[in-house]
Design a protein around this motif. Structure first.
Motif, PDB file in Angstrom:
ATOM      1  N   THR A  31       0.887  -1.233  -0.072  1.00  0.00           N
ATOM      2  CA  THR A  31       0.070   0.046   0.049  1.00  0.00           C
ATOM      3  C   THR A  31       0.889   1.113   0.047  1.00  0.00           C
ATOM      4  O   THR A  31       0.575   2.166  -0.627  1.00  0.00           O
ATOM      5  CB  THR A  31      -1.181  -0.038   0.914  1.00  0.00           C
ATOM      6  OG1 THR A  31      -1.656  -1.198   1.064  1.00  0.00           O
ATOM      7  CG2 THR A  31      -1.816   1.349   1.234  1.00  0.00           C
ATOM      8  N   LEU A  35       1.009   3.954  -2.896  1.00  0.00           N
ATOM      9  CA  LEU A  35       0.737   5.427  -2.494  1.00  0.00           C
ATOM     10  C   LEU A  35       1.874   6.529  -2.731  1.00  0.00           C
ATOM     11  O   LEU A  35       1.612   7.478  -3.536  1.00  0.00           O
ATOM     12  CB  LEU A  35       0.189   5.669  -0.825  1.00  0.00           C
ATOM     13  CG  LEU A  35      -1.007   5.148  -0.493  1.00  0.00           C
ATOM     14  CD1 LEU A  35      -1.099   5.068   0.903  1.00  0.00           C
ATOM     15  CD2 LEU A  35      -2.232   5.538  -1.242  1.00  0.00           C
ATOM     16  N   HIS A  40      -3.795   5.343  -5.985  1.00  0.00           N
ATOM     17  CA  HIS A  40      -4.898   5.344  -4.811  1.00  0.00           C
ATOM     18  C   HIS A  40      -4.565   4.360  -3.789  1.00  0.00           C
ATOM     19  O   HIS A  40      -5.168   4.256  -2.753  1.00  0.00           O
ATOM     20  CB  HIS A  40      -6.127   5.475  -5.481  1.00  0.00           C
ATOM     21  CG  HIS A  40      -6.407   6.445  -6.166  1.00  0.00           C
ATOM     22  ND1 HIS A  40      -6.275   6.651  -7.724  1.00  0.00           N
ATOM     23  CD2 HIS A  40      -6.866   8.069  -5.981  1.00  0.00           C
ATOM     24  CE1 HIS A  40      -6.666   7.842  -8.086  1.00  0.00           C
ATOM     25  NE2 HIS A  40      -6.754   8.755  -6.952  1.00  0.00           N
ATOM     26  N   ASN A  41      -4.090   3.150  -4.340  1.00  0.00           N
ATOM     27  CA  ASN A  41      -4.053   2.146  -3.208  1.00  0.00           C
ATOM     28  C   ASN A  41      -3.292   0.809  -3.869  1.00  0.00           C
ATOM     29  O   ASN A  41      -2.684   1.075  -4.978  1.00  0.00           O
ATOM     30  CB  ASN A  41      -5.750   1.362  -3.150  1.00  0.00           C
ATOM     31  CG  ASN A  41      -6.170   1.140  -4.610  1.00  0.00           C
ATOM     32  OD1 ASN A  41      -5.574   0.744  -5.526  1.00  0.00           O
ATOM     33  ND2 ASN A  41      -7.377   1.601  -4.360  1.00  0.00           N
ATOM     34  N   LYS A  43      -4.358  -1.924  -4.795  1.00  0.00           N
ATOM     35  CA  LYS A  43      -4.705  -2.645  -5.983  1.00  0.00           C
ATOM     36  C   LYS A  43      -4.173  -2.185  -7.378  1.00  0.00           C
ATOM     37  O   LYS A  43      -3.909  -2.799  -8.391  1.00  0.00           O
ATOM     38  CB  LYS A  43      -6.234  -2.687  -5.877  1.00  0.00           C
ATOM     39  CG  LYS A  43      -7.044  -2.997  -7.001  1.00  0.00           C
ATOM     40  CD  LYS A  43      -8.605  -2.620  -6.913  1.00  0.00           C
ATOM     41  CE  LYS A  43      -9.198  -3.080  -8.077  1.00  0.00           C
ATOM     42  NZ  LYS A  43     -10.888  -2.866  -7.870  1.00  0.00           N
TER      43      LYS A  43
END
Length: 166
Positions: A31, A35, A40-41, A43
């Motif tokens: 994560t 970032l 955003h994440n 994923k």
């Protein structure tokens, strides 16, 4: 974007068999890496890596090249020495149920598999191993069908509980 690319993009969906199991540290680090890259994440980071590894909507030719090098370096022993039966079945879209029920079909597919392995200069898996893998594939398929049936049942129960739309 070409029509083939658009057709493929239209098939994009959540894949139930791709749910990675991560430790808290792996998830946290992934994560943070996403970032830090302005995503955003985690994923989005994973999807970006997959794009580079598969050569589909990646981040550029250098990234695809290095992803390919990583794959070849990490799995070179497998790629250079044998072709997994599981890969062959998936690549040619064989019906595992039919292969499990029809010995003649299985023997013919195994013969073709052996020929393809020889053409690529790699060893095929043994007959005993492919029988074992077939059992695993059949169990995985049955487990997947059970999950789908459970989801369908849950959805039906939800519509029964909510009653008809009026």
């Amino acid at each position: 974007m070409g029509s083939k690319d658009q057709q493929d993009l239209d098939t994009r969906k959540k894949r139930e068999d791709l749910l990675p199991e991560l430790t808290e540290k792996q998830y946290s680090d992934l994560t943070l890496m996403g970032l830090r890259a302005g995503l955003h994440n985690a994923k989005e980071l994973i999807q970006s890596i997959i794009g580079d590894l598969t050569g589909w909507q990646g981040n550029g030719s250098d990234e695809e090249y290095f992803a390919s090098l990583w794959y070849e370096r990490t799995y070179a022993v497998t790629l250079d020495s044998f072709m997994p039966w599981r890969y062959h079945v998936y690549n040619y879209d064989y019906d595992i149920q039919e292969l499990s029920e029809n010995a003649e079909t299985l023997e013919e597919v195994y013969r073709q598999y052996g020929e393809e392995c020889r053409c690529h200069g790699v060893d095929p898996e043994s007959w005993e191993e492919i029988l074992k893998v077939n059992q695993e594939l059949l169990q995985e398929q049955e487990a997947g069908l059970e999950v789908l049936e459970q989801k369908r049942h849950t959805m039906n129960m939800g519509s029964i509980k909510n009653g008809p739309n009026r």
